[in-house]
Design an enzyme around this catalytic site. Structure first.
Site, PDB file in Angstrom:
ATOM      1  N   THR A   1       4.198  16.094  12.963  1.00 50.04           N
ATOM      2  CA  THR A   1       4.773  17.287  12.343  1.00 50.04           C
ATOM      3  C   THR A   1       5.864  16.808  11.390  1.00 50.04           C
ATOM      4  OG1 THR A   1       4.394  18.480  14.407  1.00 50.04           O
ATOM      5  CG2 THR A   1       5.835  19.533  12.779  1.00 50.04           C
TER       6      THR A   1
ATOM      7  N   LYS B   1       1.881  24.374  10.268  1.00 50.30           N
ATOM      8  CA  LYS B   1       2.329  23.834  11.568  1.00 50.30           C
ATOM      9  C   LYS B   1       3.807  24.170  11.796  1.00 50.30           C
ATOM     10  CE  LYS B   1       3.189  21.457  15.193  1.00 50.30           C
ATOM     11  NZ  LYS B   1       2.909  22.002  16.507  1.00 50.30           N
TER      12      LYS B   1
HETATM   13  N1  NAP Z   1       5.077  16.525  22.263  1.00 52.05           N
HETATM   14  C1  NAP Z   1       4.500  17.639  21.854  1.00 52.05           C
HETATM   15  O1  NAP Z   1       4.323  18.598  22.623  1.00 52.05           O
HETATM   16  C2  NAP Z   1       4.011  17.767  20.415  1.00 52.05           C
HETATM   17  C3  NAP Z   1       3.075  18.784  20.112  1.00 52.05           C
HETATM   18  C4  NAP Z   1       2.610  18.911  18.808  1.00 52.05           C
HETATM   19  C5  NAP Z   1       3.086  18.059  17.806  1.00 52.05           C
HETATM   20  N2  NAP Z   1       4.018  17.094  18.129  1.00 52.05           N
HETATM   21  C6  NAP Z   1       4.479  16.207  17.039  1.00 52.05           C
HETATM   22  O2  NAP Z   1       3.793  14.966  17.202  1.00 52.05           O
HETATM   23  C7  NAP Z   1       4.648  13.893  16.774  1.00 52.05           C
HETATM   24  C8  NAP Z   1       4.815  12.903  17.936  1.00 52.05           C
HETATM   25  O3  NAP Z   1       5.431  13.590  19.018  1.00 52.05           O
HETATM   26  P1  NAP Z   1       5.627  12.908  20.462  1.00 52.05           P
HETATM   27  O4  NAP Z   1       6.004  13.994  21.391  1.00 52.05           O
HETATM   28  O5  NAP Z   1       4.472  12.023  20.735  1.00 52.05           O
HETATM   29  O6  NAP Z   1       6.928  12.015  20.159  1.00 52.05           O
HETATM   30  P2  NAP Z   1       7.486  10.756  20.992  1.00 52.05           P
HETATM   31  O7  NAP Z   1       6.953  10.733  22.365  1.00 52.05           O
HETATM   32  O8  NAP Z   1       8.965  10.771  20.782  1.00 52.05           O
HETATM   33  O9  NAP Z   1       6.857   9.498  20.215  1.00 52.05           O
HETATM   34  C9  NAP Z   1       7.293   9.198  18.914  1.00 52.05           C
HETATM   35  C10 NAP Z   1       6.552   8.003  18.344  1.00 52.05           C
HETATM   36  O10 NAP Z   1       7.126   7.680  17.060  1.00 52.05           O
HETATM   37  C11 NAP Z   1       7.569   6.322  17.073  1.00 52.05           C
HETATM   38  N3  NAP Z   1       8.747   6.178  16.214  1.00 52.05           N
HETATM   39  C12 NAP Z   1       9.891   6.915  16.277  1.00 52.05           C
HETATM   40  N4  NAP Z   1      10.750   6.517  15.307  1.00 52.05           N
HETATM   41  C13 NAP Z   1      10.139   5.490  14.656  1.00 52.05           C
HETATM   42  C14 NAP Z   1      10.511   4.676  13.552  1.00 52.05           C
HETATM   43  N5  NAP Z   1      11.676   4.840  12.922  1.00 52.05           N
HETATM   44  N6  NAP Z   1       9.630   3.736  13.132  1.00 52.05           N
HETATM   45  C15 NAP Z   1       8.433   3.579  13.753  1.00 52.05           C
HETATM   46  N7  NAP Z   1       8.021   4.322  14.797  1.00 52.05           N
HETATM   47  C16 NAP Z   1       8.863   5.281  15.228  1.00 52.05           C
HETATM   48  C17 NAP Z   1       7.860   6.020  18.524  1.00 52.05           C
HETATM   49  O11 NAP Z   1       7.886   4.629  18.739  1.00 52.05           O
HETATM   50  P3  NAP Z   1       8.666   4.023  20.021  1.00 52.05           P
HETATM   51  O12 NAP Z   1       7.686   4.113  21.160  1.00 52.05           O
HETATM   52  O13 NAP Z   1       8.973   2.628  19.606  1.00 52.05           O
HETATM   53  O14 NAP Z   1       9.897   4.869  20.233  1.00 52.05           O
HETATM   54  C18 NAP Z   1       6.667   6.734  19.185  1.00 52.05           C
HETATM   55  O15 NAP Z   1       5.486   5.982  19.022  1.00 52.05           O
HETATM   56  C19 NAP Z   1       5.966  14.543  16.324  1.00 52.05           C
HETATM   57  O16 NAP Z   1       5.939  14.725  14.942  1.00 52.05           O
HETATM   58  C20 NAP Z   1       5.966  15.876  17.053  1.00 52.05           C
HETATM   59  O17 NAP Z   1       6.743  16.839  16.374  1.00 52.05           O
HETATM   60  C21 NAP Z   1       4.460  16.920  19.401  1.00 52.05           C
END
Ligand code: NAP
Length: 293
Positions: free
Chosen positions: A94, A170
């Site tokens: 997102t 989104k």
């Molecule tokens: N969780 C939900 O319910 C949900 C639902 C729909 C959409 N989304 C969207 O999907 C996306 C991922 O969400 P998530 O919940 O999976 O997030 P998350 O668990 O916080 O994972 C974030 C990912 O991004 C990586 N990352 C963060 N900062 C970085 C950087 N500066 N450089 C390289 N990699 C980086 C992290 O790597 P590390 O492992 O090294 O930290 C991890 O792989 C987001 O945009 C979120 O808004 C989430």
């Protein structure tokens, strides 16, 4: 089809596993490399550098926020410099409308294709291939990605050729969910202070006028005041409201409710809510009412 998958967080880990289960050859990359181990055991190749995840036909990014996507895409070792001509970058994070426009232009200049395909659904839906995918991009590119989307979600809706349209849809959807969370938080603070049981109240709502899944799933979290572990972390919820407001500002669209939600997230983060689920903003009306359990 050879697929690169970058970003193995709460959402990405389950999504990459589903691609493996569907028979794709998947090369995974994550900033913290230990998160690649579980996927490697399921048959993925683990890349030590972003560039090594960009050798195939498609690379998917599922990263936290705009800064993470910029970090991974731009620069000598990034997606843009390493994806071959004609290959597709599918951005499923997102992210903001402005960054999506920038990505579309940059990939077009490099003769690569760009599809925005953000998703609705929490980590449980990602792990069970039940996501709803909102796709936008050139018709041929979206069609080429459809088999991947079929392995990741229960339904794909293709909305436009301009990728940023999917990102705006989104963001608008998450704005609506956040508004539901705030409204449920206020309503439950009200009835609970009177002495009415939250669960009984929720059952009444969700079996009559408010039957949508969003009321049921978030209503349960709020009734139980269960904000850990975070399925969707509060800082990401804050990010989405900020990105909604940024798009609204560019388009000159006042969104007073989004401004209120931005302040709710700020208050939650200021009070140490970094690790809570974003639905914890619903705790704030109860606190305001002197009713925190
Ligand atoms: N969780 C939900 O319910 C949900 C639902 C729909 C959409 N989304 C969207 O999907 C996306 C991922 O969400 P998530 O919940 O999976 O997030 P998350 O668990 O916080 O994972 C974030 C990912 O991004 C990586 N990352 C963060 N900062 C970085 C950087 N500066 N450089 C390289 N990699 C980086 C992290 O790597 P590390 O492992 O090294 O930290 C991890 O792989 C987001 O945009 C979120 O808004 C989430």
């Amino acid at each position: 089809m050879q697929v690169g998958f970058i970003g193995l967080g709460r959402m990405g880990a389950g999504m990459a596993a589903n691609l493996l289960r569907a028979g794709y050859q998947v090369t995974v990359y994550n900033r913290s490399p230990e998160k690649t181990h579980a996927l490697a055991q399921q048959g993925a190749s683990a890349a030590a550098r972003v560039a090594d995840a960009c050798r195939g036909d498609v690379v998917i990014t599922m990263l936290a926020d705009d800064a993470a996507v910029e970090n991974v895409v731009f620069g000598d070792d990034g997606v843009l410099a390493n994806l071959r001509r004609g290959a597709v970058h599918v951005s499923m994070s997102t992210i903001g409308v402005a960054l999506s426009e920038r990505l579309a232009a940059a990939h077009a200049s490099a003769a690569q294709r760009f599809v925005a395909a953000p998703v609705f659904g929490r980590p449980e839906a990602a792990a069970t291939a039940q996501l709803f995918i909102v796709a936008a991009g050139a018709p041929g590119a979206v069609a080429d990605c459809q088999p991947l989307f079929d392995a990741l979600g229960q339904r794909t809706v293709t909305v436009a050729e301009r990728p940023a349209a999917a990102n705006l849809i989104k963001l608008s959807g998450n704005f609506l969910i956040a508004a539901v969370i705030e409204a449920l938080g206020e309503a439950m603070a009200l009835i609970a202070k009177f002495g009415i049981d939250r669960h009984q109240y929720l059952d009444l709502l969700t079996s009559t006028l408010f039957t949508a899944p969003v009321y049921k799933s978030y209503g349960r979290l709020i009734a139980e005041q269960k904000f850990t572990p975070a399925g969707f972390a509060a800082p990401l919820g804050h990010k989405d409201v900020r990105l909604t407001l940024a798009a609204a500002e560019d388009l000159r669209v006042p969104m007073p409710l989004a401004s209120l939600l931005r302040d709710r997230f700020l208050a939650l983060l200021a009070q140490g809510g970094e690790t809570l689920d974003w639905s914890a903003i619903a705790r704030l009306p109860a606190q305001d009412a002197g009713e925190v359990r």
